[in-house]
Design a protein around this motif. Structure first.
Motif, mmCIF file in Angstrom:
data_model
loop_
_atom_site.group_PDB
_atom_site.id
_atom_site.type_symbol
_atom_site.label_atom_id
_atom_site.label_comp_id
_atom_site.label_asym_id
_atom_site.label_seq_id
_atom_site.Cartn_x
_atom_site.Cartn_y
_atom_site.Cartn_z
ATOM 1 N N ALA A 42 0.844 -1.197 0.000
ATOM 2 C CA ALA A 42 0.000 0.000 0.000
ATOM 3 C C ALA A 42 0.878 1.246 0.000
ATOM 4 N N ASP A 43 0.344 2.336 -0.528
ATOM 5 C CA ASP A 43 1.074 3.615 -0.538
ATOM 6 C C ASP A 43 0.953 4.244 0.843
ATOM 7 N N GLU A 44 1.763 3.753 1.748
ATOM 8 C CA GLU A 44 1.810 4.231 3.130
ATOM 9 C C GLU A 44 3.257 4.172 3.593
ATOM 10 N N PRO A 45 3.602 4.915 4.636
ATOM 11 C CA PRO A 45 4.997 4.936 5.091
ATOM 12 C C PRO A 45 5.453 3.574 5.619
ATOM 13 N N GLY A 46 6.752 3.325 5.513
ATOM 14 C CA GLY A 46 7.359 2.206 6.206
ATOM 15 C C GLY A 46 7.580 0.931 5.434
ATOM 16 N N TRP A 47 7.553 0.960 4.107
ATOM 17 C CA TRP A 47 7.757 -0.270 3.340
ATOM 18 C C TRP A 47 9.171 -0.354 2.774
ATOM 19 N N ILE A 48 9.749 -1.542 2.912
ATOM 20 C CA ILE A 48 11.031 -1.885 2.284
ATOM 21 C C ILE A 48 10.715 -2.940 1.227
ATOM 22 N N VAL A 49 11.032 -2.645 -0.034
ATOM 23 C CA VAL A 49 10.746 -3.597 -1.108
ATOM 24 C C VAL A 49 12.046 -4.224 -1.606
ATOM 25 N N PRO A 50 12.035 -5.525 -1.859
ATOM 26 C CA PRO A 50 13.220 -6.177 -2.435
ATOM 27 C C PRO A 50 13.537 -5.592 -3.812
ATOM 28 N N LEU A 51 14.791 -5.623 -4.194
ATOM 29 C CA LEU A 51 15.219 -5.050 -5.465
ATOM 30 C C LEU A 51 14.411 -5.566 -6.663
ATOM 31 N N PRO A 52 14.082 -6.863 -6.770
ATOM 32 C CA PRO A 52 13.282 -7.294 -7.928
ATOM 33 C C PRO A 52 11.921 -6.590 -8.014
ATOM 34 N N VAL A 53 11.304 -6.303 -6.886
ATOM 35 C CA VAL A 53 10.029 -5.575 -6.884
ATOM 36 C C VAL A 53 10.270 -4.150 -7.359
ATOM 37 N N TRP A 54 11.335 -3.503 -6.866
ATOM 38 C CA TRP A 54 11.680 -2.144 -7.282
ATOM 39 C C TRP A 54 11.916 -2.077 -8.788
ATOM 40 N N VAL A 55 12.700 -3.025 -9.311
ATOM 41 C CA VAL A 55 13.023 -3.020 -10.734
ATOM 42 C C VAL A 55 11.753 -3.202 -11.571
ATOM 43 N N ALA A 56 10.883 -4.109 -11.162
ATOM 44 C CA ALA A 56 9.670 -4.402 -11.938
ATOM 45 C C ALA A 56 8.658 -3.256 -11.901
ATOM 46 N N ALA A 57 8.663 -2.457 -10.817
ATOM 47 C CA ALA A 57 7.636 -1.414 -10.656
ATOM 48 C C ALA A 57 8.239 -0.054 -10.332
ATOM 49 N N ARG A 58 9.472 0.168 -10.752
ATOM 50 C CA ARG A 58 10.202 1.399 -10.429
ATOM 51 C C ARG A 58 9.405 2.665 -10.744
ATOM 52 N N ASP A 59 8.859 2.767 -11.948
ATOM 53 C CA ASP A 59 8.130 3.983 -12.339
ATOM 54 C C ASP A 59 6.907 4.212 -11.460
ATOM 55 N N THR A 60 6.164 3.163 -11.163
ATOM 56 C CA THR A 60 4.987 3.265 -10.297
ATOM 57 C C THR A 60 5.394 3.662 -8.879
ATOM 58 N N LEU A 61 6.414 3.017 -8.346
ATOM 59 C CA LEU A 61 6.846 3.300 -6.974
ATOM 60 C C LEU A 61 7.403 4.722 -6.833
ATOM 61 N N ARG A 62 8.031 5.243 -7.857
ATOM 62 C CA ARG A 62 8.571 6.607 -7.799
ATOM 63 C C ARG A 62 7.474 7.668 -7.770
ATOM 64 N N GLN A 63 6.272 7.331 -8.210
ATOM 65 C CA GLN A 63 5.164 8.291 -8.247
ATOM 66 C C GLN A 63 4.394 8.350 -6.935
ATOM 67 N N ARG A 64 4.703 7.504 -6.007
ATOM 68 C CA ARG A 64 3.946 7.415 -4.762
ATOM 69 C C ARG A 64 4.186 8.608 -3.845
ATOM 70 N N GLN A 65 3.209 8.832 -3.000
ATOM 71 C CA GLN A 65 3.329 9.877 -1.982
ATOM 72 C C GLN A 65 4.380 9.497 -0.937
ATOM 73 N N HIS A 66 4.457 8.200 -0.600
ATOM 74 C CA HIS A 66 5.384 7.722 0.426
ATOM 75 C C HIS A 66 6.490 6.906 -0.230
ATOM 76 N N PRO A 67 7.736 7.401 -0.194
ATOM 77 C CA PRO A 67 8.839 6.650 -0.798
ATOM 78 C C PRO A 67 9.028 5.305 -0.099
ATOM 79 N N VAL A 68 9.528 4.343 -0.833
ATOM 80 C CA VAL A 68 9.856 3.040 -0.269
ATOM 81 C C VAL A 68 11.366 2.929 -0.131
ATOM 82 N N ALA A 69 11.795 2.017 0.722
ATOM 83 C CA ALA A 69 13.210 1.671 0.796
ATOM 84 C C ALA A 69 13.431 0.480 -0.125
ATOM 85 N N VAL A 70 14.652 0.329 -0.607
ATOM 86 C CA VAL A 70 14.994 -0.774 -1.502
ATOM 87 C C VAL A 70 15.949 -1.710 -0.762
#
Length: 184
Positions: A42-70
């Motif tokens: 969910a687009d909420e604070p406090g998420w750490i996503v594994p690198l494969p998730v980041w790579v697959a959804a990088r553009d979507t994750l960069r548009q979020r209100q709450h940044p994720v950790a990688v």
């Protein structure tokens, strides 16, 4: 969309920029039968996503209100994280976490050193996993500035371990100053 599996180490303590803090971040674990980017936290604070998730959804994750950790695994090839210019684009990244599944696995030290010196990462760099009192000083020397201390280890002793040695023969790698310390 199925719910994500989250692990939260609430009992562990976080050392961040030389201070003890409660850890409010959790690792996102997509269900095993889905593609890495097919489900996201969910687009909420406090998420750490594994690198494969980041790579697959990088553009979507960069548009979020709450940044994720990688989260980087020890065997990570940094080519998946860096751009064509060889640098890490910090857009949408709260911090980079490197997993130490066992304390004897030194690949996380190399990843940290490469991120700081070769790939221009100036943001927070967090060690998590088998992070013990004995390893914190050395992790700080290669560029880590936050540490999720393994459960069962005294976080106060771990914090004191950052000052274990006052003289060093080897080169150290620069760490950025904490944002809240720069304003002071």
């Amino acid at each position: 969309m199925p719910d994500a599996v989250a692990t939260n180490e609430t009992a562990a303590h976080l050392i961040r920029h030389g201070r003890l803090q409660a850890n409010d971040w959790r690792v996102f674990a997509p269900e095993a039968d889905t593609e890495a980017g097919a489900q996201l936290p969910a687009d909420e604070p406090g998420w750490i996503v594994p690198l494969p998730v980041w790579v697959a959804a990088r553009d979507t994750l960069r548009q979020r209100q709450h940044p994720v950790a990688v989260l980087l695994a020890p065997a990570t090839k940094l080519n998946d994280l860096v751009g064509e210019d060889g640098q890490v684009d910090p857009t949408g990244i709260a911090f980079i976490a490197i997993d130490f599944p066992i304390y004897t696995d030194g690949r996380g030290y190399s990843l940290a050193q490469l991120l700081r010196t070769r790939h221009g990462w100036q943001g927070e760099l967090r060690a998590l996993g088998d992070v013990m009192i004995d390893t914190i000083h050395y992790q700080a020397r290669v560029g880590f500035d936050s540490f999720l201390v393994k459960e069962g280890h005294d976080p106060h002793k771990a914090l004191a371990a950052l000052k274990t040695f006052t003289v060093h023969y080897q080169k150290t790698y620069p760490k950025p100053k904490a944002p809240e310390l720069l304003a002071a």
